[in-house]
Design a protein around this motif. Structure first.
Motif: not given
Length: 304
Positions: A36-47
């Protein structure tokens, strides 16, 4: 090194989808872990997740850490880790291991260890030596401090990311060693640029210089790779100038920089000021070699 077996595969939360975090998540997914990958800017994790197998981008830290057996924090600095984990630490299960892989320095690492202890969470101070390419290849070097039994529970994930897992202490020795390693890396990169300038003045072909180094004990693979990057003015980040500068600043809180390390810091500051703060450390060579045709000169880049 074998990939995780079905019995060893773990549910891993990777908090931070920067270059290193995304590479770690991708490697873990490829080696059989549920990531499971999380990032404060969700688009970056999704990419990052869209380009990976076995990796799912999640929108909240809670979605990442609840039920995870290994939680890896790969964030910019101690303040970022503290902000993310202040609430998340309360959501970790009894069997979870928090692997703190961000380069934060011993002082912040100690504070984060204290946060983990306060909430009864098992914690490893575990920065890595290596950047995105070694992470993708599973060839990071882990510098781990913490209880051996806790390390044993995290080993399946760490082994799939690293060629070596070095147990260096029981406290925050991992974060201390990491600062020393990164100081050596930055200093040797500046030294390589300066020696290439000397080669130019002496009329020595760089390929000849590299061949001589490779023939004896002075070869340093990391810096030999930098020669090609410097000659091509190819500065796509493996390890960015701004991060190296941050780590030298962290080191300076423990010991006054020597004249050499102060010169290295000055060089990094100048490189960042010329617009190369997010470029690879090889960019310290920017003054020696003009940029290729079509690439703006440093002054143009600075003013854009």
């Amino acid at each position: 090194m074998s990939h995780a077996s079905a019995s060893q595969a773990s549910t891993v939360a990777v908090l931070g989808a920067g270059a290193l975090g995304a590479a770690m998540a991708t490697r873990l997914g490829e080696t059989g872990h549920d990531v499971r990958l999380w990032n404060r800017t969700e688009d970056r994790a999704r990419a990052a997740a869209e380009q990976a197998t076995g990796v799912r981008a999640v929108g909240s830290v809670g979605d990442a850490v609840v039920g995870a057996t290994v939680v890896i924090t790969v964030l910019r600095d101690g303040d970022a880790v503290s902000a993310v984990m202040a609430d998340a630490v309360t959501l970790l299960g009894d069997d979870a291991v928090w692997v703190q892989a961000s380069t934060v320095g011993p002082q912040s690492a100690g504070a984060l260890a204290g946060l983990a202890r306060e909430h009864g969470v098992d914690y490893l101070d575990a920065p890595v030596s290596g950047s995105t390419v070694p992470a993708r290849q599973g060839r990071l070097v882990w510098l781990v401090a913490g209880p051996e039994d806790v390390l044993a529970r995290a080993r399946p994930a760490l082994d799939d990311l690293g060629s070596s897992v070095l147990h260096v202490g029981s406290g925050v020795e991992g974060s201390a060693v990491k600062l020393a390693v990164n100081a050596w890396m930055a200093a040797s990169t500046v030294a390589m640029s300066d020696v290439l300038a000397l080669c130019d003045a002496l009329g020595i072909d760089h390929a000849t210089f590299v061949r001589v180094l490779e023939a004896g004990p002075l070869a340093m693979p990391y810096e030999l790779q930098k020669v090609a990057l410097m000659d091509q003015a190819s500065y796509a980040p493996g390890f960015a100038v701004q991060l190296a500068l941050k780590d030298l600043d962290l080191a300076s809180t423990a010991a006054t920089p020597s004249p050499l390390l102060q010169a290295v810091r000055d060089r990094l500051h100048a490189t960042a000021a010329a617009g190369h703060d997010q470029d690879d450390l090889a960019a310290v060579d920017y003054l020696r070699k003009p940029p290729p045709a079509g690439r703006p000169a440093p002054d143009d880049a600075l003013g854009s």
